[in-house]
Design a protein around this motif. Structure first.
Motif, short mmCIF file in Angstrom:
data_model
loop_
_atom_site.label_atom_id
_atom_site.label_comp_id
_atom_site.label_asym_id
_atom_site.label_seq_id
_atom_site.Cartn_x
_atom_site.Cartn_y
_atom_site.Cartn_z
N ALA A 1 0.83 -1.20 0.00
CA ALA A 1 0.00 0.00 0.00
C ALA A 1 0.87 1.26 0.00
O ALA A 1 1.94 1.29 0.59
CB ALA A 1 -0.91 0.00 1.22
N ASP A 2 0.39 2.29 -0.67
CA ASP A 2 1.07 3.58 -0.74
C ASP A 2 0.35 4.54 0.21
O ASP A 2 -0.76 4.98 -0.07
CB ASP A 2 1.02 4.10 -2.18
N ILE A 3 0.98 4.83 1.36
CA ILE A 3 0.37 5.74 2.33
C ILE A 3 0.63 7.17 1.88
O ILE A 3 1.77 7.63 1.86
CB ILE A 3 0.92 5.50 3.74
N LEU A 4 -0.43 7.87 1.52
CA LEU A 4 -0.29 9.23 0.99
C LEU A 4 -0.05 10.25 2.09
O LEU A 4 0.60 11.27 1.87
CB LEU A 4 -1.55 9.62 0.20
N SER A 5 -0.60 9.99 3.28
CA SER A 5 -0.37 10.86 4.43
C SER A 5 0.89 10.42 5.15
O SER A 5 1.50 9.41 4.81
CB SER A 5 -1.59 10.81 5.36
N ASN A 6 1.31 11.18 6.16
CA ASN A 6 2.60 10.90 6.81
C ASN A 6 2.54 11.27 8.28
O ASN A 6 2.38 12.44 8.64
CB ASN A 6 3.70 11.70 6.11
N TYR A 7 2.67 10.26 9.13
CA TYR A 7 2.65 10.51 10.57
C TYR A 7 4.00 10.97 11.12
O TYR A 7 4.07 11.47 12.26
CB TYR A 7 2.23 9.24 11.32
N THR A 8 5.08 10.80 10.36
CA THR A 8 6.42 11.10 10.90
C THR A 8 6.54 12.51 11.46
O THR A 8 7.00 12.69 12.60
CB THR A 8 7.50 10.82 9.85
N PRO A 9 6.16 13.57 10.70
CA PRO A 9 6.29 14.91 11.28
C PRO A 9 5.39 15.14 12.49
O PRO A 9 5.74 15.91 13.38
CB PRO A 9 5.91 15.84 10.12
N ILE A 10 4.26 14.45 12.53
CA ILE A 10 3.37 14.55 13.69
C ILE A 10 4.05 13.94 14.91
O ILE A 10 4.06 14.51 16.00
CB ILE A 10 2.03 13.85 13.41
N GLU A 11 4.63 12.77 14.71
CA GLU A 11 5.29 12.06 15.82
C GLU A 11 6.51 12.83 16.32
O GLU A 11 6.78 12.86 17.53
CB GLU A 11 5.68 10.66 15.35
N VAL A 12 7.24 13.47 15.41
CA VAL A 12 8.40 14.28 15.81
C VAL A 12 7.95 15.44 16.68
O VAL A 12 8.52 15.72 17.74
CB VAL A 12 9.17 14.79 14.57
N ALA A 13 6.89 16.14 16.23
CA ALA A 13 6.37 17.27 17.01
C ALA A 13 5.78 16.81 18.33
O ALA A 13 5.92 17.49 19.36
CB ALA A 13 5.31 18.01 16.18
N GLU A 14 5.15 15.65 18.32
CA GLU A 14 4.56 15.09 19.54
C GLU A 14 5.64 14.82 20.59
O GLU A 14 5.50 15.17 21.76
CB GLU A 14 3.84 13.80 19.16
N LYS A 15 6.73 14.22 20.17
CA LYS A 15 7.81 13.89 21.10
C LYS A 15 8.51 15.15 21.62
O LYS A 15 9.05 15.16 22.72
CB LYS A 15 8.82 12.97 20.41
N ALA A 16 8.51 16.22 20.80
CA ALA A 16 9.17 17.46 21.20
C ALA A 16 8.34 18.29 22.17
O ALA A 16 8.88 19.16 22.86
CB ALA A 16 9.51 18.29 19.96
N ASN A 17 7.04 18.03 22.24
CA ASN A 17 6.14 18.79 23.10
C ASN A 17 6.10 18.14 24.48
O ASN A 17 5.58 17.03 24.65
CB ASN A 17 4.75 18.84 22.48
N ILE A 18 6.63 18.81 25.46
CA ILE A 18 6.73 18.25 26.82
C ILE A 18 5.35 18.03 27.45
O ILE A 18 5.24 17.33 28.46
CB ILE A 18 7.59 19.13 27.74
N ASN A 19 4.31 18.62 26.87
CA ASN A 19 2.96 18.46 27.40
C ASN A 19 2.26 17.22 26.89
O ASN A 19 1.15 16.91 27.32
CB ASN A 19 2.13 19.69 27.05
N LEU A 20 2.89 16.52 25.94
CA LEU A 20 2.28 15.34 25.35
C LEU A 20 3.02 14.08 25.76
O LEU A 20 4.25 14.08 25.89
CB LEU A 20 2.27 15.43 23.82
#
Length: 266
Positions: free
Chosen positions: A243-262
């Protein structure tokens, strides 16, 4: 009727899907206790305007907001409002964009602070089930193969409730196209998957029972037992071998890990 896309159209769809991913990654940067769900929606509105895109959800069958923000026992279609996020909440942010004639539409569930361990596991397992379903989204398989993979991982393996009333769907020039993609079903059942089909696969999984109800606003869907629900969603193009995933969770996960509130260590 199922609409198949050519390679040029798929690349336009990828652009729309990735803008949703980028929007969700920007949302991940601002989430914290005390922020209202309405202010998140207003942030999304401004970000999409800056990127010359139209929010797919606004005025869709009368829906009055730019995004769906669903907290704790809200499964999907939560109205943004005055509610302030607090420690231990989970919040699904679902965004659709219309750009270049095509829609992108996906969602991600965030954890504010550190929820209870059973909720953290629900988030982890639901996200895993999304990828279990995507593994089956290849030409020659059937819709039921996707559905069964999600149900097997969440309901049969972990005992969670799989929502029946709401399903994934085809995606393209319209936000909801054929076929429907349930999160439960039988292997080998349903329409055959063919190259060029784009679908939004979106497990909606409850910590407790599968039963849900809709609030008086006609949109907000909640669990009947009041227990938390988790929602993840990707835009996926059917291909021959993978399957070709057109969306991308990677930038979301990077921002999630960088946010100390999450909380993201799961």
């Amino acid at each position: 009727m199922i609409h198949y896309k050519n390679n040029e159209e798929i690349e336009l769809m990828r652009e729309s899907a990735l803008l949703v991913s980028k929007t969700l990654s920007e949302v991940a940067k601002i989430l914290k206790p005390g922020i209202t769900t309405l202010s998140i929606d207003q942030f999304i509105e401004g970000f999409l305007q800056d990127n010359k895109a139209v929010p797919s959800f606004l005025n869709y069958h009368g829906y009055p907001y730019n995004s769906c923000i669903s907290v704790n026992d809200v499964v999907v279609h939560g109205f943004p409002g005055a509610y302030e996020l607090k420690e231990g909440d989970i919040v699904s942010v679902d965004v659709g964009v219309y750009k270049n004639g095509f829609h992108g539409d996906h969602a991600y569930t965030f954890m504010i602070g550190k929820p209870a361990d059973e909720v953290i596991q629900l988030v982890r397992v639901t996200k895993e089930s999304l990828y279990k379903g995507i593994e089956k989204a290849i030409a020659g398989n059937r819709v039921g193969d996707i559905s069964f993979a999600i149900q097997e991982h969440t309901e049969k393996k972990h005992g969670y409730g799989v929502v029946r009333e709401l399903v994934g769907h085809g995606l393209g020039r319209s936000m909801h196209e054929d076929p429907q993609v349930p999160n439960y079903g039988k292997r080998g059942a349903g329409p055959v998957l063919k190259e060029g089909l784009v679908v939004a696969i979106e497990p909606m999984i409850n910590l407790g029972k599968k039963d849900v109800f809709t609030d008086a606003d006609g949109w907000t869907v909640r669990t009947k037992d009041g227990k938390p629900s988790v929602h993840f969603e990707h835009d996926v193009c059917i291909r021959k071998e993978k399957a070709d995933i057109l969306s991308n969770y990677t930038p979301i996960e990077v921002a999630e890990k960088a946010n100390i509130n999450l909380f993201s260590d799961y």
